[in-house]
Design an enzyme around this catalytic site. Structure first.
Site, short mmCIF file in Angstrom:
data_model
loop_
_atom_site.label_atom_id
_atom_site.label_comp_id
_atom_site.label_asym_id
_atom_site.label_seq_id
_atom_site.Cartn_x
_atom_site.Cartn_y
_atom_site.Cartn_z
N GLY A 165 5.10 2.64 4.86
CA GLY A 165 6.05 1.77 4.35
C GLY A 165 6.20 2.06 2.74
O GLY A 165 5.46 2.63 2.11
N GLN B 174 8.13 -1.42 -5.56
CA GLN B 174 7.47 -0.15 -5.88
C GLN B 174 8.25 0.96 -6.42
O GLN B 174 7.78 1.84 -7.19
CB GLN B 174 6.70 0.54 -4.63
N CYS C 291 -2.30 2.27 -0.45
CA CYS C 291 -1.16 1.65 -0.90
C CYS C 291 -0.51 2.99 -1.84
O CYS C 291 -1.30 3.39 -2.54
CB CYS C 291 -1.12 0.56 -2.07
N LEU C 292 0.74 3.18 -1.80
CA LEU C 292 1.18 4.13 -2.42
C LEU C 292 1.41 3.80 -4.18
O LEU C 292 1.34 4.69 -4.89
CB LEU C 292 2.73 4.74 -2.12
N HIS D 284 1.36 -6.27 4.44
CA HIS D 284 1.13 -5.52 3.21
C HIS D 284 2.34 -5.12 2.56
O HIS D 284 2.38 -5.73 1.19
CB HIS D 284 0.40 -4.06 3.71
N GLU D 285 3.35 -4.73 3.17
CA GLU D 285 4.65 -4.87 2.51
C GLU D 285 5.22 -5.99 2.10
O GLU D 285 5.92 -5.76 0.65
CB GLU D 285 5.67 -4.08 3.37
N HIS E 169 4.08 -7.03 -1.24
CA HIS E 169 4.65 -6.46 -2.56
C HIS E 169 5.82 -7.54 -3.13
O HIS E 169 6.12 -7.43 -4.34
CB HIS E 169 5.15 -5.45 -2.39
NI NI Z 1 1.73 -0.84 -0.99
#
Ligand code: NI
Length: 181
Positions: A47, A52, A100-101, A142-143, A146
């Site tokens: 995701g 981000q 997380c990216l 989680h998404e 952000h």
């Molecule tokens: Ni993340």
């Protein structure tokens, strides 16, 4: 469309709240979704949220990736979710080792509500409303975090359950990931 650089923890844009999308089915939104898809596919993530890649608009994508490493998790349909709302449906919680990216190479244990309803729109303005449990519920939360400027380490109860994935992999069973790496 291009693969975009993913902002990393420390960039102040990741701590800002994103604005709601006002216009659906626009060229801007189409390009943003394409960039998110190309970027998340380039790193095999589960995701990605628009902030981000530095776009402070309420747009996330998730799902549609093979989760066969984690047989206990339900498959999550590929979803573009705009202007999301989350309602918690149960007091029960679940703990997942999230990644997380924007926090590459790390994992942390995060406890979240395990049963939610989420709603919003796709990029064309079609309404979406679903219930989700387990991994699906974790990824969505989680998404959507952000979009409020919240990174998963800010949700952790104990910093002793935070570490480098490479080290943790020697000491815990393969952790479910909320976002891949
Ligand atoms: Ni993340």
């Amino acid at each position: 469309m291009p693969i975009r650089p993913i902002l990393r923890m420390g960039d102040p844009r990741l701590l800002q709240a994103s604005d709601p999308v006002k216009e659906f089915d626009s060229a801007f939104l189409e390009a943003l979704v394409e960039d998110l898809v190309d970027t998340v596919h380039s790193v095999n993530g589960a995701g990605l949220a628009a902030p981000q890649i530095g776009i402070l608009q309420q747009v996330v994508i998730f799902g549609g990736v093979e989760q066969s490493r984690y047989p206990d998790t339900d498959s999550v349909p590929f979803t573009v979710l705009v202007n999301p709302q989350i309602e918690v449906l149960s007091k029960e919680t679940e703990s997942f080792w999230e990644g997380c990216l924007s926090v590459p190479g790390m994992r942390g244990l995060v406890e979240r509500p395990s049963h939610i309803r989420y709603s919003g729109f796709d990029q064309f303005g079609n309404a979406i409303e679903r219930e989700a449990k387990g991994f699906h519920a974790i990824v969505v939360q989680h998404e959507c975090d952000h979009l409020q400027g919240i990174l998963y380490p800010m949700r952790m109860k104990s910093m002793s359950m935070f570490g480098f994935e490479e080290e943790l992999s020697h000491h815990i069973s393969p952790p479910p990931v909320a976002e891949g790496n």
